[in-house]
Design a protein around this motif. Structure first.
Motif, PDB file in Angstrom:
ATOM      1  N   PRO A 231       0.810  -1.227   0.000  1.00  0.00           N
ATOM      2  CA  PRO A 231       0.000   0.000   0.000  1.00  0.00           C
ATOM      3  C   PRO A 231       0.840   1.272   0.000  1.00  0.00           C
ATOM      4  N   GLY A 232       2.026   1.224   0.624  1.00  0.00           N
ATOM      5  CA  GLY A 232       2.887   2.409   0.631  1.00  0.00           C
ATOM      6  C   GLY A 232       3.341   2.776  -0.765  1.00  0.00           C
ATOM      7  N   ALA A 233       3.815   1.780  -1.522  1.00  0.00           N
ATOM      8  CA  ALA A 233       4.241   2.033  -2.901  1.00  0.00           C
ATOM      9  C   ALA A 233       3.064   2.459  -3.766  1.00  0.00           C
ATOM     10  N   ALA A 234       1.898   1.835  -3.539  1.00  0.00           N
ATOM     11  CA  ALA A 234       0.699   2.192  -4.314  1.00  0.00           C
ATOM     12  C   ALA A 234       0.273   3.627  -4.020  1.00  0.00           C
ATOM     13  N   TRP A 235       0.342   4.023  -2.754  1.00  0.00           N
ATOM     14  CA  TRP A 235      -0.053   5.387  -2.386  1.00  0.00           C
ATOM     15  C   TRP A 235       0.845   6.412  -3.075  1.00  0.00           C
ATOM     16  N   LEU A 236       2.151   6.163  -3.102  1.00  0.00           N
ATOM     17  CA  LEU A 236       3.082   7.078  -3.773  1.00  0.00           C
ATOM     18  C   LEU A 236       2.798   7.144  -5.267  1.00  0.00           C
ATOM     19  N   LEU A 237       2.518   5.983  -5.873  1.00  0.00           N
ATOM     20  CA  LEU A 237       2.211   5.945  -7.303  1.00  0.00           C
ATOM     21  C   LEU A 237       0.932   6.697  -7.611  1.00  0.00           C
ATOM     22  N   LEU A 238      -0.087   6.499  -6.787  1.00  0.00           N
ATOM     23  CA  LEU A 238      -1.387   7.129  -7.044  1.00  0.00           C
ATOM     24  C   LEU A 238      -1.324   8.651  -6.934  1.00  0.00           C
ATOM     25  N   GLN A 239      -0.379   9.166  -6.149  1.00  0.00           N
ATOM     26  CA  GLN A 239      -0.243  10.617  -6.048  1.00  0.00           C
ATOM     27  C   GLN A 239       0.160  11.241  -7.381  1.00  0.00           C
ATOM     28  N   ALA A 240       0.850  10.443  -8.196  1.00  0.00           N
ATOM     29  CA  ALA A 240       1.334  10.955  -9.478  1.00  0.00           C
ATOM     30  C   ALA A 240       0.328  10.766 -10.612  1.00  0.00           C
ATOM     31  N   LEU A 241      -0.769  10.055 -10.335  1.00  0.00           N
ATOM     32  CA  LEU A 241      -1.767   9.791 -11.368  1.00  0.00           C
ATOM     33  C   LEU A 241      -2.886  10.821 -11.315  1.00  0.00           C
ATOM     34  N   SER A 242      -3.511  11.046 -12.453  1.00  0.00           N
ATOM     35  CA  SER A 242      -4.624  12.000 -12.532  1.00  0.00           C
ATOM     36  C   SER A 242      -5.972  11.349 -12.258  1.00  0.00           C
ATOM     37  N   MET A 243      -5.968  10.165 -11.706  1.00  0.00           N
ATOM     38  CA  MET A 243      -7.187   9.436 -11.400  1.00  0.00           C
ATOM     39  C   MET A 243      -8.029  10.202 -10.380  1.00  0.00           C
ATOM     40  N   GLU A 244      -9.352  10.067 -10.461  1.00  0.00           N
ATOM     41  CA  GLU A 244     -10.247  10.737  -9.519  1.00  0.00           C
ATOM     42  C   GLU A 244      -9.945  10.293  -8.087  1.00  0.00           C
ATOM     43  N   PRO A 245      -9.981  11.220  -7.121  1.00  0.00           N
ATOM     44  CA  PRO A 245      -9.705  10.861  -5.714  1.00  0.00           C
ATOM     45  C   PRO A 245     -10.590   9.732  -5.203  1.00  0.00           C
ATOM     46  N   PHE A 246     -11.861   9.708  -5.627  1.00  0.00           N
ATOM     47  CA  PHE A 246     -12.779   8.656  -5.199  1.00  0.00           C
ATOM     48  C   PHE A 246     -12.275   7.288  -5.640  1.00  0.00           C
ATOM     49  N   VAL A 247     -11.857   7.186  -6.905  1.00  0.00           N
ATOM     50  CA  VAL A 247     -11.377   5.917  -7.447  1.00  0.00           C
ATOM     51  C   VAL A 247     -10.055   5.522  -6.786  1.00  0.00           C
ATOM     52  N   LYS A 248      -9.187   6.505  -6.522  1.00  0.00           N
ATOM     53  CA  LYS A 248      -7.926   6.229  -5.826  1.00  0.00           C
ATOM     54  C   LYS A 248      -8.194   5.616  -4.457  1.00  0.00           C
ATOM     55  N   SER A 249      -9.163   6.170  -3.748  1.00  0.00           N
ATOM     56  CA  SER A 249      -9.480   5.674  -2.408  1.00  0.00           C
ATOM     57  C   SER A 249     -10.005   4.242  -2.452  1.00  0.00           C
ATOM     58  N   VAL A 250     -10.870   3.967  -3.429  1.00  0.00           N
ATOM     59  CA  VAL A 250     -11.402   2.606  -3.571  1.00  0.00           C
ATOM     60  C   VAL A 250     -10.277   1.626  -3.895  1.00  0.00           C
ATOM     61  N   LEU A 251      -9.397   2.015  -4.809  1.00  0.00           N
ATOM     62  CA  LEU A 251      -8.279   1.151  -5.201  1.00  0.00           C
ATOM     63  C   LEU A 251      -7.359   0.879  -4.015  1.00  0.00           C
ATOM     64  N   LEU A 252      -7.051   1.917  -3.250  1.00  0.00           N
ATOM     65  CA  LEU A 252      -6.172   1.750  -2.094  1.00  0.00           C
ATOM     66  C   LEU A 252      -6.823   0.879  -1.025  1.00  0.00           C
ATOM     67  N   MET A 253      -8.136   1.051  -0.849  1.00  0.00           N
ATOM     68  CA  MET A 253      -8.847   0.215   0.124  1.00  0.00           C
ATOM     69  C   MET A 253      -8.748  -1.257  -0.243  1.00  0.00           C
ATOM     70  N   GLU A 254      -8.898  -1.574  -1.531  1.00  0.00           N
ATOM     71  CA  GLU A 254      -8.831  -2.970  -1.962  1.00  0.00           C
ATOM     72  C   GLU A 254      -7.422  -3.546  -1.792  1.00  0.00           C
ATOM     73  N   LEU A 255      -6.408  -2.699  -1.933  1.00  0.00           N
ATOM     74  CA  LEU A 255      -5.033  -3.172  -1.787  1.00  0.00           C
ATOM     75  C   LEU A 255      -4.677  -3.503  -0.342  1.00  0.00           C
ATOM     76  N   ILE A 256      -5.374  -2.895   0.628  1.00  0.00           N
ATOM     77  CA  ILE A 256      -5.017  -3.142   2.033  1.00  0.00           C
ATOM     78  C   ILE A 256      -5.958  -4.138   2.710  1.00  0.00           C
ATOM     79  N   THR A 257      -6.857  -4.749   1.962  1.00  0.00           N
ATOM     80  CA  THR A 257      -7.703  -5.788   2.563  1.00  0.00           C
ATOM     81  C   THR A 257      -6.823  -6.946   3.029  1.00  0.00           C
TER      82      THR A 257
END
Length: 301
Positions: A231-257
Motif C-alpha cells: 500500500p505504501g508504494a501504491a499510495w506514492l504511485l497514485l499521487q502521481a496519477l490523474s485518477m479521480e480521488p474517489f477511485v484512488k481511495s477505492v483502489l487503495l482500500m482494496e489493496l489493504i484488505t
C-alpha cells in the motif's frame, strides 16, 4: 462506522460457524469435498453474476488495470527474494501469492459499500476481477508448482472454470444481452452460496490450526508486504496519477484488505500447506481490524 463493524462481524460469523462445524462433526465433515464444490462449481456463479449485474462502462477499467499492474510489479520484485528466504517450495508459494492476494470480494465489496456507498460497486467488482485473474492464473500456477510439475501446473490453470466464467460474463456484458430476472436470481443464489462456502471453509481450516502451524517468518514477511510495502508504494504511485480521488481511495482500500480466503482454498486444493495458509489469513484478519482503524483516516481523501 457501526454499519462497517456489523459488515465485518457478519462475515466472521460464518467463519465461526465453519470452525464449530469441524469441531462438532470432526472427520465426518470432509473439507476437501467442500473445496472442490467451491472452486469448480460455485465460484464461477459468483464471478459470472458479479460481472453481469451491471453494465460495464469504459471508465471503470482504469482502477483494475492499475491494481493488476501494481500486484504484478511486486510479484516480479518478490520472486528472487522468495527463493532466498524460503528454500521450501510450498512455503515460497504461500509467500509469493498470499502477500498479494487480498480479500477483494467477500470483504472488499461490502467494505466499499459501507464506506463509499453503492457507487463503489462497479469499481470493487472490476478490481476483484483483476484479483481473480491474478490468483487463478499466476496464483494457481505457483500454488500448484509446490507439488506438481510445470506442465501439470499449467494444466491446473487451464482447468480453472472461474476464468472461463469471467470470459463468458464479459462477452455477455459487451454484447449487451439482458439476462432474464429468473436466471439472474439463480445466479445470485449460486453467488451467495459461494461466499458462504468459502467463509465456512476458512473456519474449518482455522479450527485445525495450532500455534506450531504459525510460521513467524511467513507472518512477518507476508504482513510487511501486504500491509506496508504494497500500500505504501501504491499510495506514492497514485499521487502521481490523474485518477479521480474517489477511485484512488477505492483502489487503495482494496489493496489493504487482509489475505484472501482463496489462499486457503488453493493451498488445500493443491496440498500446499493449507494450515500454514489458514494461520496466515487468520493473523492478517485480526491485524487488519486495528490497522484499518488507524491507517484509513490518515490516507482517506
Amino acid at each position: 462506522m457501526i454499519s462497517l463493524l456489523i459488515s465485518i462481524l457478519g462475515i466472521y460469523f460464518f467463519v465461526a460457524l465453519g470452525a464449530y462445524a469441524k469441531w462438532h462433526f470432526k472427520e465426518e465433515l470432509h473439507d476437501r469435498s467442500l473445496i472442490l464444490v467451491s472452486v469448480y462449481i460455485l465460484q464461477p456463479f459468483l464471478t459470472f453474476w458479479g460481472l453481469t449485474a451491471r453494465p460495464l462502462e469504459p471508465g471503470i477499467f482504469e482502477a483494475p488495470i492499475w491494481y493488476l499492474a501494481i500486484v504484478l510489479g511486486f510479484f516480479l520484485l518478490m520472486t528472487p527474494f522468495g527463493r532466498h528466504l524460503f528454500p521450501d517450495r510450498k512455503k515460497r508459494a504461500i509467500f509469493l501469492v498470499a502477500s498479494l492476494v487480498g480479500n477483494t470480494a467477500n470483504l472488499g465489496i461490502p467494505l466499499g459499500i459501507a464506506i463509499f456507498g453503492e457507487a463503489s460497486v462497479p469499481y470493487t467488482t472490476m478490481i476483484n476481477l483483476a484479483n481473480v485473474l491474478f490468483v487463478n492464473t499466476i496464483g494457481v500456477y505457483i500454488y500448484s508448482s509446490g507439488r506438481f510439475s510445470p506442465k501439470e501446473s499449467l494444466m491446473n490453470v487451464i482447468k480453472m472454470p472461474i476464468l472461463w466464467s469471467a470470459l463468458a460474463a464479459l462477452l455477455v456484458n459487451l454484447i449487451g444481452w439482458q439476462i432474464p430476472d429468473a436466471i439472474e436470481e439463480n445466479l445470485k443464489l449460486g453467488a451467495y452460496a459461494s461466499i458462504v462456502i468459502q467463509l465456512l471453509l476458512f473456519g474449518i481450516y482455522l479450527s485445525q490450526v495450532r500455534i506450531e502451524h504459525i510460521d513467524w517468518l511467513l507472518v512477518k514477511t507476508v504482513g510487511s508486504i501486504k500491509f506496508f510495502l504494497l500500500p505504501g508504494a501504491a499510495w506514492l504511485l497514485l499521487q502521481a496519477l490523474s485518477m479521480e480521488p474517489f477511485v484512488k481511495s477505492v483502489l487503495l482500500m482494496e489493496l489493504i484488505t487482509p489475505l484472501a480466503i482463496a489462499n486457503v482454498n488453493f493451498a488445500a486444493l493443491f496440498h500446499c500447506r493449507p494450515k500454514d495458509a489458514a494461520a496466515l489469513v487468520f493473523v492478517s484478519s485480526l491485524f487488519f481490524l486495528l490497522y484499518f482503524a488507524i491507517l484509513w483516516p490518515m490516507i482517506h481523501e
